[in-house]
Design a protein around this motif. Structure first.
Motif, mmCIF file in Angstrom:
data_model
loop_
_atom_site.group_PDB
_atom_site.id
_atom_site.type_symbol
_atom_site.label_atom_id
_atom_site.label_comp_id
_atom_site.label_asym_id
_atom_site.label_seq_id
_atom_site.Cartn_x
_atom_site.Cartn_y
_atom_site.Cartn_z
ATOM 1 N N SER A 4 0.840 -1.194 0.000
ATOM 2 C CA SER A 4 0.000 0.000 0.000
ATOM 3 C C SER A 4 0.873 1.242 0.000
ATOM 4 O O SER A 4 1.960 1.253 0.582
ATOM 5 C CB SER A 4 -0.885 0.022 1.251
ATOM 6 N N LYS A 105 -4.669 1.459 4.847
ATOM 7 C CA LYS A 105 -5.395 0.209 5.052
ATOM 8 C C LYS A 105 -6.761 0.319 4.398
ATOM 9 O O LYS A 105 -7.328 1.395 4.299
ATOM 10 C CB LYS A 105 -5.568 -0.068 6.540
ATOM 11 N N LYS A 106 -7.276 -0.820 3.993
ATOM 12 C CA LYS A 106 -8.630 -0.873 3.461
ATOM 13 C C LYS A 106 -9.583 -1.165 4.619
ATOM 14 O O LYS A 106 -9.183 -1.634 5.678
ATOM 15 C CB LYS A 106 -8.738 -1.962 2.399
ATOM 16 N N GLU A 109 -9.479 -4.590 6.182
ATOM 17 C CA GLU A 109 -8.385 -4.901 7.094
ATOM 18 C C GLU A 109 -8.626 -4.332 8.481
ATOM 19 O O GLU A 109 -8.086 -4.834 9.461
ATOM 20 C CB GLU A 109 -7.076 -4.340 6.534
ATOM 21 N N GLU A 112 -13.782 -5.738 11.905
ATOM 22 C CA GLU A 112 -13.859 -7.147 12.241
ATOM 23 C C GLU A 112 -14.932 -7.803 11.387
ATOM 24 O O GLU A 112 -15.844 -7.155 10.891
ATOM 25 C CB GLU A 112 -14.228 -7.288 13.731
#
Length: 118
Positions: A4, A105-106, A109, A112
């Motif tokens: 990323s 981050k996506k 990720e 939860e």
């Protein structure tokens, strides 16, 4: 999986020409001010129990004043935001330890996994 790109705090506060304003952006406040000025002229006529469009010179004057006021407010807002960004950029430059570079981050990720209970 590809790496990323790094999220740099200074890059967020810097305009490198990749954020272009929309067509409406520079004219929005003057148009809104002109509409408000015209509405004020209508409201004044209503308050004095005159026909809505009597005294057309007042409508023209209030519309022009509203457009000028909208342009002035837009310029003041741009100056305030530029100064605020400069102060924030300077603070980040002086305190690089407080603003580390992070990997992007996506949502998948970070969140939860969710299992619906039925």
């Amino acid at each position: 999986m590809q790496a990323s790109p790094v999220n740099d705090p200074l890059e967020i506060l810097t305009n490198k020409g990749n954020r272009q304003p929309t067509f409406v952006s520079p004219i929005w406040n003057p148009i809104a001010g002109a509409i408000a000025g015209f509405g004020i002229a209508l409201f004044v006529n209503w308050g004095f129990r005159k026909p809505a469009f009597s005294g057309i010179q007042n409508h023209i004057a209030f519309t022009a004043i509203g457009a000028g006021l909208g342009a002035f407010i837009d310029k003041q807002r741009d100056a305030y935001l530029a100064k605020r960004d400069a102060v924030l950029r300077h603070y980040v430059e002086l305190h690089p330890d407080d603003f580390p570079k992070t990997d992007r981050k996506k949502y998948g990720e970070v969140l939860e996994s969710w299992v619906p209970v039925r």
